[in-house]
Write a protein that holds these residues in place. Structure first.
Motif, PDB file in Angstrom:
ATOM      1  N   GLN A 262       0.835  -1.206   0.000  1.00 23.65           N
ATOM      2  CA  GLN A 262       0.000   0.000   0.000  1.00 23.65           C
ATOM      3  C   GLN A 262       0.869   1.255   0.000  1.00 23.65           C
ATOM      4  N   ARG A 263       1.898   1.242   0.830  1.00 18.62           N
ATOM      5  CA  ARG A 263       2.802   2.387   0.927  1.00 18.62           C
ATOM      6  C   ARG A 263       3.510   2.626  -0.402  1.00 18.62           C
ATOM      7  N   ILE A 265       2.499   1.804  -3.421  1.00 16.11           N
ATOM      8  CA  ILE A 265       1.549   2.329  -4.408  1.00 16.11           C
ATOM      9  C   ILE A 265       1.257   3.796  -4.127  1.00 16.11           C
ATOM     10  N   ARG A 266       1.030   4.128  -2.848  1.00  9.20           N
ATOM     11  CA  ARG A 266       0.717   5.500  -2.477  1.00  9.20           C
ATOM     12  C   ARG A 266       1.869   6.454  -2.829  1.00  9.20           C
ATOM     13  N   GLN A 267       3.105   5.969  -2.623  1.00 11.51           N
ATOM     14  CA  GLN A 267       4.274   6.817  -2.850  1.00 11.51           C
ATOM     15  C   GLN A 267       4.821   6.721  -4.273  1.00 11.51           C
ATOM     16  N   GLY A 268       4.167   5.924  -5.104  1.00  8.33           N
ATOM     17  CA  GLY A 268       4.628   5.779  -6.476  1.00  8.33           C
ATOM     18  C   GLY A 268       5.977   5.088  -6.588  1.00  8.33           C
ATOM     19  N   ASP A 269       6.258   4.169  -5.668  1.00  8.58           N
ATOM     20  CA  ASP A 269       7.550   3.486  -5.638  1.00  8.58           C
ATOM     21  C   ASP A 269       7.525   2.283  -6.589  1.00  8.58           C
TER      22      ASP A 269
END
Length: 307
Positions: A262-263, A265-269
């Motif tokens: 989730q992190r 995806i949220r941060q565009g990593d």
């Protein structure tokens, strides 16, 4: 192949038991196969299709004079069945099971096994989402592992005899202790089933996606991912209630992994996502290379035979 047991009694006549009937007959492993199911409807169906040589109306009648008794009932019902059949078990017989949990089965069944009767738990790692006496087929166990879980004091000759039966039915064999088995299965079977049930529940709760759309477009990942959510609800209820610790441990680890994704995806990593998917794809390919699945569009599943 040579006969291994003269009389085999199957207590419970669902997918695994019915497949055992077909597999034992295919290889000539048993002189006589008898069975029992709690439901009168199931017993009638088994008689109609000639699944067993004889279908009894009680578990005790089926178990009497059997050389091997296999408990093929939900985990939560095994203790009561063991209590019922204990008085009629003959000396030298073996009692086994096919339960997906081993520690609680051993605790529930073991105390009821009489002196002179062998108790050798087992778990075939094979199945489909179908259930009932019509769902079985002889090839279900071919090239699939059956885990043998000897208990303290298990006679080696009785263990080896059961191993010969499962090998004769096409299975690969491994041995584990009960605690390790339950942890492994929490990873490979129990938690995936729980997640599949949950994903179907999410789709049901997400009212912006209609029932017709879920069904209409499920030829994509939803279909393959949630196939196992069609499995027997009684069996899986009992599995989770009887393998709490291991399942909760793996669910906790799954949740941690999910939060990390989730992190990302949220941060565009994208690098993290690509590396993660590359590593996990390799594990999936390893399952295929080990012969435990295929890369066929239908995952190589055998179509259920209609009687």
């Amino acid at each position: 192949m040579a006969r291994i047991y003269d009389r085999v009694a199957l207590i419970g006549l669902g997918l695994i038991a019915s497949s055992m009937c077909h597999a034992m007959r295919r290889a000539g492993l048993a002189g006589e196969i008898v069975g029992y199911a709690r439901s009168a409807e199931t017993r009638d169906t088994a008689r109609e299709i000639g699944l067993c040589d004889h279908v009894y109306d009680t578990a005790a009648e089926a178990a009497k004079d059997a050389d091997l008794v296999v408990l093929c009932v939900p985990v939560g019902a095994m203790e009561s069945v063991a209590q019922e059949i204990a008085p009629v078990l003959k000396q030298g017989a073996t009692v086994s099971d096919v339960g997906s949990v081993k520690s609680t089965v051993i605790e529930a069944v073991g105390p009821h096994i009489p002196e002179g009767v062998h108790f050798v738990p087992a778990h075939p790692l094979a199945g489909t989402e179908h259930s009932g006496p019509r769902s079985g087929f002889a090839e279900l166990f071919d090239n699939r592992f059956c885990i043998i879980v000897p208990v303290e004091g298990s006679e080696r000759a009785a263990v080896d005899r059961l191993i010969d039966l499962w090998r004769g039915m096409g299975a690969l064999i491994d041995e584990m202790d009960a605690e390790h088995h339950d942890l492994v299965l929490a990873v490979t079977s129990h938690t995936p089933h729980l997640i599949a049930y949950t994903m179907v529940g999410v789709a049901d709760d997400l009212r912006r996606v209609t029932d017709s759309e879920v069904i209409k477009y499920s030829a994509a990942g939803f279909r393959d991912f949630t196939r196992i959510a069609a499995s027997d609800p009684v069996m899986w209820r009992d599995v989770f209630l009887n393998n709490k610790e291991a399942t909760l441990e793996i669910l906790g680890r799954f949740t941690e992994e999910l939060f990390a994704l989730q992190r990302a995806i949220r941060q565009g990593d994208g690098d993290h996502l690509h590396d993660y998917f590359t590593r996990t794809r390799a594990i999936r390919r390893g399952i295929i290379e080990a012969g435990q699945d295929t890369d066929a569009p239908d995952f190589g599943r055998v179509k259920v035979r209609k009687e």
